[in-house]
Scaffold this motif. Structure first.
Motif, PDB file in Angstrom:
ATOM      1  N   HIS A   1       0.774  -1.349   0.381  1.00  0.00           N
ATOM      2  CA  HIS A   1       0.211   0.035  -0.352  1.00  0.00           C
ATOM      3  C   HIS A   1       0.783   0.807   0.010  1.00  0.00           C
ATOM      4  O   HIS A   1       0.524   2.072   0.668  1.00  0.00           O
ATOM      5  CB  HIS A   1      -1.237  -0.103   0.739  1.00  0.00           C
ATOM      6  N   ILE A   2       2.309   1.103  -0.568  1.00  0.00           N
ATOM      7  CA  ILE A   2       2.875   2.370  -0.615  1.00  0.00           C
ATOM      8  C   ILE A   2       2.520   2.922  -2.074  1.00  0.00           C
ATOM      9  O   ILE A   2       2.491   2.989  -3.283  1.00  0.00           O
ATOM     10  CB  ILE A   2       4.447   1.661  -1.016  1.00  0.00           C
ATOM     11  N   ARG A   3       2.306   4.536  -1.470  1.00  0.00           N
ATOM     12  CA  ARG A   3       2.133   5.852  -2.048  1.00  0.00           C
ATOM     13  C   ARG A   3       3.356   6.402  -2.654  1.00  0.00           C
ATOM     14  O   ARG A   3       4.051   6.492  -1.581  1.00  0.00           O
ATOM     15  CB  ARG A   3       1.247   6.560  -1.457  1.00  0.00           C
ATOM     16  N   ILE A   4       3.368   6.451  -3.969  1.00  0.00           N
ATOM     17  CA  ILE A   4       4.768   7.524  -5.127  1.00  0.00           C
ATOM     18  C   ILE A   4       4.827   8.671  -4.825  1.00  0.00           C
ATOM     19  O   ILE A   4       3.516   8.873  -5.780  1.00  0.00           O
ATOM     20  CB  ILE A   4       5.603   6.550  -5.975  1.00  0.00           C
ATOM     21  N   ARG A   5       5.197   9.569  -4.531  1.00  0.00           N
ATOM     22  CA  ARG A   5       5.097  11.091  -4.787  1.00  0.00           C
ATOM     23  C   ARG A   5       6.560  11.713  -5.576  1.00  0.00           C
ATOM     24  O   ARG A   5       7.761  11.312  -5.094  1.00  0.00           O
ATOM     25  CB  ARG A   5       4.542  11.781  -3.312  1.00  0.00           C
ATOM     26  N   HIS A   6       6.187  12.787  -5.819  1.00  0.00           N
ATOM     27  CA  HIS A   6       7.712  14.085  -5.598  1.00  0.00           C
ATOM     28  C   HIS A   6       7.662  14.892  -5.658  1.00  0.00           C
ATOM     29  O   HIS A   6       6.803  15.794  -5.303  1.00  0.00           O
ATOM     30  CB  HIS A   6       7.419  13.617  -7.742  1.00  0.00           C
ATOM     31  N   ALA A   7       9.089  15.225  -5.343  1.00  0.00           N
ATOM     32  CA  ALA A   7       9.899  16.302  -5.403  1.00  0.00           C
ATOM     33  C   ALA A   7      10.544  17.120  -5.875  1.00  0.00           C
ATOM     34  O   ALA A   7      11.455  16.623  -5.969  1.00  0.00           O
ATOM     35  CB  ALA A   7      10.073  16.824  -3.590  1.00  0.00           C
ATOM     36  N   GLY A   8      10.444  18.449  -5.648  1.00  0.00           N
ATOM     37  CA  GLY A   8      11.524  18.407  -6.580  1.00  0.00           C
ATOM     38  C   GLY A   8      10.829  19.305  -8.839  1.00  0.00           C
ATOM     39  O   GLY A   8       9.917  19.412  -9.142  1.00  0.00           O
ATOM     40  N   ASP A   9      11.540  19.405  -9.625  1.00  0.00           N
ATOM     41  CA  ASP A   9      10.827  19.960 -10.661  1.00  0.00           C
ATOM     42  C   ASP A   9      11.229  18.968 -11.744  1.00  0.00           C
ATOM     43  O   ASP A   9      11.604  18.918 -12.559  1.00  0.00           O
ATOM     44  CB  ASP A   9      11.672  21.365 -11.063  1.00  0.00           C
ATOM     45  N   PRO A  10       9.642  18.790 -11.937  1.00  0.00           N
ATOM     46  CA  PRO A  10       9.202  17.835 -13.410  1.00  0.00           C
ATOM     47  C   PRO A  10       9.709  18.018 -14.349  1.00  0.00           C
ATOM     48  O   PRO A  10      10.269  17.671 -16.029  1.00  0.00           O
ATOM     49  CB  PRO A  10       7.808  17.706 -13.713  1.00  0.00           C
ATOM     50  N   ALA A  11       9.723  19.490 -14.725  1.00  0.00           N
ATOM     51  CA  ALA A  11       9.995  20.422 -15.846  1.00  0.00           C
ATOM     52  C   ALA A  11      11.508  19.853 -16.302  1.00  0.00           C
ATOM     53  O   ALA A  11      11.897  20.195 -17.819  1.00  0.00           O
ATOM     54  CB  ALA A  11       9.628  21.737 -15.972  1.00  0.00           C
ATOM     55  N   GLY A  12      12.178  20.025 -15.210  1.00  0.00           N
ATOM     56  CA  GLY A  12      13.710  19.817 -15.719  1.00  0.00           C
ATOM     57  C   GLY A  12      13.802  18.091 -15.966  1.00  0.00           C
ATOM     58  O   GLY A  12      15.479  17.743 -16.552  1.00  0.00           O
ATOM     59  N   LEU A  13      13.374  17.181 -15.962  1.00  0.00           N
ATOM     60  CA  LEU A  13      13.854  15.661 -15.934  1.00  0.00           C
ATOM     61  C   LEU A  13      12.685  15.617 -17.444  1.00  0.00           C
ATOM     62  O   LEU A  13      12.620  16.263 -18.276  1.00  0.00           O
ATOM     63  CB  LEU A  13      12.388  15.209 -15.449  1.00  0.00           C
ATOM     64  N   PRO A  14      13.995  14.037 -17.494  1.00  0.00           N
ATOM     65  CA  PRO A  14      13.859  13.835 -19.118  1.00  0.00           C
ATOM     66  C   PRO A  14      12.500  13.098 -19.032  1.00  0.00           C
ATOM     67  O   PRO A  14      11.776  12.881 -18.573  1.00  0.00           O
ATOM     68  CB  PRO A  14      14.833  12.968 -19.119  1.00  0.00           C
ATOM     69  N   PRO A  15      11.440  13.687 -20.322  1.00  0.00           N
ATOM     70  CA  PRO A  15      10.234  13.540 -20.876  1.00  0.00           C
ATOM     71  C   PRO A  15       9.720  12.047 -20.281  1.00  0.00           C
ATOM     72  O   PRO A  15       9.018  11.747 -19.882  1.00  0.00           O
ATOM     73  CB  PRO A  15       9.783  13.506 -22.248  1.00  0.00           C
ATOM     74  N   ASP A  16      10.558  11.253 -20.773  1.00  0.00           N
ATOM     75  CA  ASP A  16      10.179  10.084 -21.158  1.00  0.00           C
ATOM     76  C   ASP A  16      10.345   9.496 -18.911  1.00  0.00           C
ATOM     77  O   ASP A  16       9.570   8.557 -18.201  1.00  0.00           O
ATOM     78  CB  ASP A  16      11.180   8.508 -21.069  1.00  0.00           C
ATOM     79  N   ILE A  17      11.003   9.761 -18.711  1.00  0.00           N
ATOM     80  CA  ILE A  17      11.200  10.064 -16.205  1.00  0.00           C
ATOM     81  C   ILE A  17      10.038  11.033 -15.922  1.00  0.00           C
ATOM     82  O   ILE A  17       9.722  10.430 -15.297  1.00  0.00           O
ATOM     83  CB  ILE A  17      12.685  10.154 -15.650  1.00  0.00           C
ATOM     84  N   ALA A  18       8.933  12.090 -16.313  1.00  0.00           N
ATOM     85  CA  ALA A  18       8.321  12.787 -15.980  1.00  0.00           C
ATOM     86  C   ALA A  18       7.541  12.398 -16.824  1.00  0.00           C
ATOM     87  O   ALA A  18       6.343  12.078 -15.607  1.00  0.00           O
ATOM     88  CB  ALA A  18       8.491  13.894 -16.947  1.00  0.00           C
ATOM     89  N   ARG A  19       7.496  11.207 -17.692  1.00  0.00           N
ATOM     90  CA  ARG A  19       5.917  10.387 -17.961  1.00  0.00           C
ATOM     91  C   ARG A  19       5.822   8.965 -16.152  1.00  0.00           C
ATOM     92  O   ARG A  19       5.057   8.724 -16.511  1.00  0.00           O
ATOM     93  CB  ARG A  19       6.191  10.676 -19.063  1.00  0.00           C
ATOM     94  N   GLU A  20       7.012   8.614 -16.597  1.00  0.00           N
ATOM     95  CA  GLU A  20       6.887   7.256 -15.730  1.00  0.00           C
ATOM     96  C   GLU A  20       6.502   7.487 -13.940  1.00  0.00           C
ATOM     97  O   GLU A  20       6.333   6.866 -13.573  1.00  0.00           O
ATOM     98  CB  GLU A  20       8.260   6.634 -16.174  1.00  0.00           C
ATOM     99  N   LEU A  21       6.933   8.646 -13.600  1.00  0.00           N
ATOM    100  CA  LEU A  21       6.945   9.206 -12.402  1.00  0.00           C
ATOM    101  C   LEU A  21       5.554  10.113 -12.409  1.00  0.00           C
ATOM    102  O   LEU A  21       4.831   9.648 -11.368  1.00  0.00           O
ATOM    103  CB  LEU A  21       8.147  10.314 -12.146  1.00  0.00           C
TER     104      LEU A  21
END
Ligand code: IPE
Ligand code: IPE
Ligand code: MG
Length: 248
Positions: free
Chosen positions: A107-127
């Protein structure tokens, strides 16, 4: 040898003044040194670091920690060789894809901290997809600090305030309103920030949120971390006296 899970739970439960930090942040440092010590390439250290991260996510979940922020890649880490950066991004993708069953089971929830705009698009999508697919899970929340910098988060928050104000003039800025524009305003400030590999610095991690966090620095390199090291940090935390500027 680590104790059996039920023995470990019992050991954690039996502590008279058991206080489990609600939010733990980890600066997972020392992958490169771990590899260098073994005359391996740095990537090998990152690969072992990923395995350690999986162990510690499980250990945090079992211990009843509610939020775990893992410093995966800083806004400064782009300075590294492109091969190393590419390898780390590949590992992140593999982790996000490969761990979905584990998140479901626990039951683990994944979240993000940081700027998604600076990530490679495939990583941002996966995240984004991992965050979406796990958003209803009520167990441990794992916040991946990826393309994260404390200063960058503060600057982006200031920009969001200006955007929200539009032409309506500047709102009154208080600590509370400013906080509400940070990346994860509903997440409580970290109670405990752990740094592996023996450096005594923040390296731009949770600058705003960590104002009153307890710091725990261990010489153990990140790939060598197991639940034993994590429990050691929890034990050290239990022995701290937090005052938040007050007198006691
Ligand atoms: C931490 O390990 C991982 C990242 C910063 C991405 P390092 O790669 O910084 O390891 P050291 O500090 O060189 O040993
Ligand atoms: C901090 O480690 C960043 C992460 C663990 C992701 P660094 O290795 O980048 O920090 P410095 O360069 O030693 O301060
Ligand atoms: Mg380092």
């Amino acid at each position: 040898m680590s104790p059996e899970p039920n023995l470990r739970a019992a050991a954690l439960d039996s502590a008279a003044s058991m206080i489990i930090p609600a939010h733990v942040g980890i600066i997972m440092d020392g992958n490169g040194r771990w590899a260098e010590k073994r005359k391996l390439i740095r990537s090998q250290g990152h690969l072992e670091g990923l395995k350690a991260a999986k162990r510690i996510v499980k250990a945090a979940s079992d211990a009843g920690v509610r939020f775990l922020t893992l410093y995966v890649f800083s806004t400064e880490n782009w300075k590294r060789a492109s091969e190393e950066v590419g390898f780390i991004m590949g590992l992140v993708k593999q982790y996000l894809r490969g761990e979905l069953d584990f998140y479901r089971e626990n039951h683990i929830r994944i979240r993000h901290a940081g700027d998604p705009a600076g990530l490679p698009p495939d990583i941002a999508r996966e995240l984004e997809s991992a965050c979406r697919e796990t958003c209803s899970f009520s167990g441990l929340q794992v916040i991946l600090a990826l393309n994260y910098g404390g200063r960058d988060e503060i600057v982006r928050a200031a920009r969001k305030i200006l955007d929200a104000a539009g032409n309506g003039g500047m709102p009154l800025i208080t600590e509370k309103t400013f906080h509400s524009f940070l990346d994860n305003p509903d997440v409580p400030d970290p109670d405990l920030i752990i740094r592996s590999a023996g450096e005594y610095r923040t390296s731009n991690f949770l600058l705003w949120e960590g104002a009153y966090s307890e710091y725990y620095v261990s010489d153990i390199l990140w790939p060598d971390w197991t639940e034993t090291e994590f429990d050691g940090a929890l034990k050290a935390y239990r022995e701290r006296g937090r005052k938040f500027g007050g007198a006691r």
